[in-house]
Scaffold this motif. Structure first.
Motif, PDB file in Angstrom:
ATOM      1  N   GLU A   6       3.387  -8.722   2.463  1.00 44.07           N
ATOM      2  CA  GLU A   6       2.783  -9.448   1.342  1.00 44.07           C
ATOM      3  C   GLU A   6       3.831 -10.365   0.699  1.00 44.07           C
ATOM      4  O   GLU A   6       4.966  -9.949   0.455  1.00 44.07           O
ATOM      5  CB  GLU A   6       2.235  -8.483   0.290  1.00 44.07           C
TER       6      GLU A   6
ATOM      7  N   ASP B 127      -2.321  -1.557 -10.886  1.00 47.12           N
ATOM      8  CA  ASP B 127      -2.733  -1.829 -12.270  1.00 47.12           C
ATOM      9  C   ASP B 127      -2.951  -0.523 -13.023  1.00 47.12           C
ATOM     10  O   ASP B 127      -2.529  -0.376 -14.182  1.00 47.12           O
ATOM     11  CB  ASP B 127      -4.034  -2.646 -12.300  1.00 47.12           C
TER      12      ASP B 127
ATOM     13  N   ILE C 215      -6.138   4.185  -0.451  1.00 46.88           N
ATOM     14  CA  ILE C 215      -5.699   3.091  -1.326  1.00 46.88           C
ATOM     15  C   ILE C 215      -6.201   1.791  -0.709  1.00 46.88           C
ATOM     16  O   ILE C 215      -5.494   1.084   0.004  1.00 46.88           O
ATOM     17  CB  ILE C 215      -4.159   3.091  -1.485  1.00 46.88           C
ATOM     18  N   ARG C 216      -7.464   1.471  -0.976  1.00 44.84           N
ATOM     19  CA  ARG C 216      -8.097   0.309  -0.341  1.00 44.84           C
ATOM     20  C   ARG C 216      -7.655  -1.009  -0.974  1.00 44.84           C
ATOM     21  O   ARG C 216      -7.556  -2.026  -0.299  1.00 44.84           O
ATOM     22  CB  ARG C 216      -9.613   0.451  -0.409  1.00 44.84           C
ATOM     23  N   THR C 217      -7.423  -0.966  -2.282  1.00 44.34           N
ATOM     24  CA  THR C 217      -6.966  -2.178  -2.992  1.00 44.34           C
ATOM     25  C   THR C 217      -5.696  -1.817  -3.768  1.00 44.34           C
ATOM     26  O   THR C 217      -5.766  -1.400  -4.923  1.00 44.34           O
ATOM     27  CB  THR C 217      -8.059  -2.680  -3.957  1.00 44.34           C
ATOM     28  N   PRO C 218      -4.525  -1.940  -3.113  1.00 41.96           N
ATOM     29  CA  PRO C 218      -3.261  -1.536  -3.734  1.00 41.96           C
ATOM     30  C   PRO C 218      -3.010  -2.193  -5.090  1.00 41.96           C
ATOM     31  O   PRO C 218      -2.469  -1.552  -5.996  1.00 41.96           O
ATOM     32  CB  PRO C 218      -2.211  -1.978  -2.711  1.00 41.96           C
ATOM     33  N   SER C 219      -3.395  -3.446  -5.255  1.00 40.77           N
ATOM     34  CA  SER C 219      -3.142  -4.129  -6.529  1.00 40.77           C
ATOM     35  C   SER C 219      -3.927  -3.490  -7.668  1.00 40.77           C
ATOM     36  O   SER C 219      -3.432  -3.406  -8.801  1.00 40.77           O
ATOM     37  CB  SER C 219      -3.492  -5.616  -6.411  1.00 40.77           C
ATOM     38  N   VAL C 220      -5.127  -2.999  -7.371  1.00 46.19           N
ATOM     39  CA  VAL C 220      -5.938  -2.330  -8.404  1.00 46.19           C
ATOM     40  C   VAL C 220      -5.301  -0.998  -8.792  1.00 46.19           C
ATOM     41  O   VAL C 220      -5.174  -0.670  -9.979  1.00 46.19           O
ATOM     42  CB  VAL C 220      -7.392  -2.119  -7.909  1.00 46.19           C
ATOM     43  N   THR C 221      -4.905  -0.220  -7.784  1.00 46.57           N
ATOM     44  CA  THR C 221      -4.252   1.068  -8.063  1.00 46.57           C
ATOM     45  C   THR C 221      -2.937   0.853  -8.800  1.00 46.57           C
ATOM     46  O   THR C 221      -2.584   1.629  -9.698  1.00 46.57           O
ATOM     47  CB  THR C 221      -4.011   1.839  -6.748  1.00 46.57           C
TER      48      THR C 221
ATOM     49  N   SER D 176      -9.500   4.559  -9.129  1.00 48.19           N
ATOM     50  CA  SER D 176      -9.684   4.203  -7.720  1.00 48.19           C
ATOM     51  C   SER D 176      -9.294   5.321  -6.767  1.00 48.19           C
ATOM     52  O   SER D 176      -9.635   5.270  -5.590  1.00 48.19           O
ATOM     53  CB  SER D 176      -8.864   2.953  -7.386  1.00 48.19           C
TER      54      SER D 176
ATOM     55  N   GLN E  57       0.828  -1.201   0.000  1.00 46.89           N
ATOM     56  CA  GLN E  57       0.000   0.000   0.000  1.00 46.89           C
ATOM     57  C   GLN E  57       0.865   1.255   0.000  1.00 46.89           C
ATOM     58  O   GLN E  57       0.636   2.187  -0.783  1.00 46.89           O
ATOM     59  CB  GLN E  57      -0.924  -0.007   1.219  1.00 46.89           C
TER      60      GLN E  57
END
Length: 397
Positions: free
Chosen positions: A191, A163, A155-161, A133, A102
């Motif tokens: 992670e 992307d 930044i709730r979903t780091p993998s989406v951001t 996002s 994150q």
């Protein structure tokens, strides 16, 4: 006739005052933080050419050296080369303080936005448009420029951001060069898939080239030279060494002379050798010596001790606070390593007996000291990371 000449006369006076003010405001040429311009950057001609060639030919680079030897400055200097400026978007991101994915995404996004802002609205709007996002968290100042006012929790979903950021890099209007400073920090993230995730994104991002700069040789070697790791054989490797003493000496002499000052060869050699040519320390001492030397005066070798004393006095409160925060066992081991200078065999009977320690206490303390960057480990040798701190500690003996 006098009226006709007055404007010219006053213009000359203004020019004279401006020139005098410029001379008075001449900056100290020995920069201790950040990158200013090629004029204040010492040498690295070969390294600059090599790194620039790699990057402009689409080759990712792992840049490895101890901290404070000039990796960040070298990256910034390469970004200022004629074949880079104007042809590439360049971003420099420091992830030293990040602790998870994150925070990595946060710093990467902020670094890219800050790098694009000077390019104009049309350029940064493309990036902001990709951040679906996070778009609600980006505000604008009175000039209409974007501000990275995003909170970490946004930044709730780091993998989406992540992307979205890589989508931008893949489709930016120019090829991009991204320098990531202290890259080995990703090995400490909780992670488990960060290396594989980044490697996949980077492998499929043909529009961007990356510099992974790191100061922990062991960690960087594990990332890039271990067959079991995702980044194995994915980069060119560069190992940064200290600048040659004669080259650094010429740089110091030139800037003293241009500032109307002089410095003896002995003073230059003492400054360089005392800190092994490590850039940041040499710059800091040279900066202090320059400030201590008035125009027309000559700086002699005896001034080096005075300069170092002055620096340590400025740092006294910070170092006292750091030492106070250490647990007793870590403090004992730190002092033992400091007394050794370059400590090897720290669990040997000689080391343990000399400093009245036990193997278990040393192992636990060293782990904590390495994590906090109080000490560094290179090729089987432990030493105090901050050389000014080491000098300060030795005064306590």
């Amino acid at each position: 006739m006098r009226i006709g000449y007055e404007p010219c006369f006053y213009n000359k006076i203004i020019i004279i005052f401006a020139e005098n003010e410029k001379k008075m405001a001449r900056m100290n040429p020995f920069i201790t933080r950040g990158y200013v311009s090629p004029e204040y950057f010492c040498d690295r001609t070969t390294e600059t050419s090599m790194l620039t060639d790699y990057l402009t030919n689409g080759i990712n680079v792992a840049l490895i050296s101890p901290r404070r030897l000039g990796k960040t400055g070298l990256m910034a200097h390469c970004f200022r080369q004629p074949q880079v400026t104007g042809s590439y978007y360049t971003f420099l991101v420091d992830i030293y303080a990040t602790k998870n994915l994150q925070e990595f995404v946060f710093e990467l996004g902020k670094g890219i936005l800050n790098g694009l802002k000077p390019k104009g609205r049309k350029v940064w709007e493309v990036f902001v448009g990709c951040l679906s996002s996070l778009r609600a968290g980006i505000s604008f100042d009175f000039s209409g420029n974007p501000a990275w006012n995003i909170e970490m929790g946004d930044i709730r979903t780091p993998s989406v951001t992540l992307d979205e950021i890589f989508h931008y890099l893949s489709h930016a209007g120019k090829p991009c060069i991204v320098g990531i400073d202290e890259f080995q920090a990703i090995t400490r993230y909780p992670e488990n898939n960060v290396e594989a995730l980044l490697r996949t994104h980077i492998q499929h991002c043909a529009n961007a080239t990356f510099v992974y700069a790191g100061s922990q040789r062991r960690m960087m070697s594990e990332i890039f030279a271990s067959p079991s790791r995702p980044f194995y054989q994915s980069t060119a490797m560069m190992d940064l060494k200290p600048i040659a003493p004669e080259v650094y000496g010429a740089f110091i002499h030139r800037h003293f002379e241009e500032g109307g000052r002089h410095i003896t060869d002995e003073a230059v050699r003492e400054t360089y050798s005392r800190f092994g040519g490590v850039t940041w320390y040499v710059q800091f001492v040279a900066n202090t010596l320059y400030a201590m030397t008035s125009a027309g005066e000559t700086c002699t070798a005896d001034k080096v001790d005075t300069a170092v004393d002055s620096i340590l006095s400025q740092l006294d409160f910070a170092y006292s606070s750091l030492l106070f925060q250490l647990p007793p066992k870590q403090k004992e081991v730190l002092m033992a390593i400091c007394k050794e200078g370059r400590a090897t065999g720290i669990t040997s009977s000689r080391f343990l007996k000399t400093y009245k320690l036990t193997a278990s206490s040393v192992q636990g303390a060293v782990k904590g000291l390495l994590e906090k960057d109080f000490i560094t480990y290179e090729l089987g040798t432990y030493s105090v990371y901050d050389k000014f701190f080491e000098l300060w500690l030795k005064r306590m003996e």
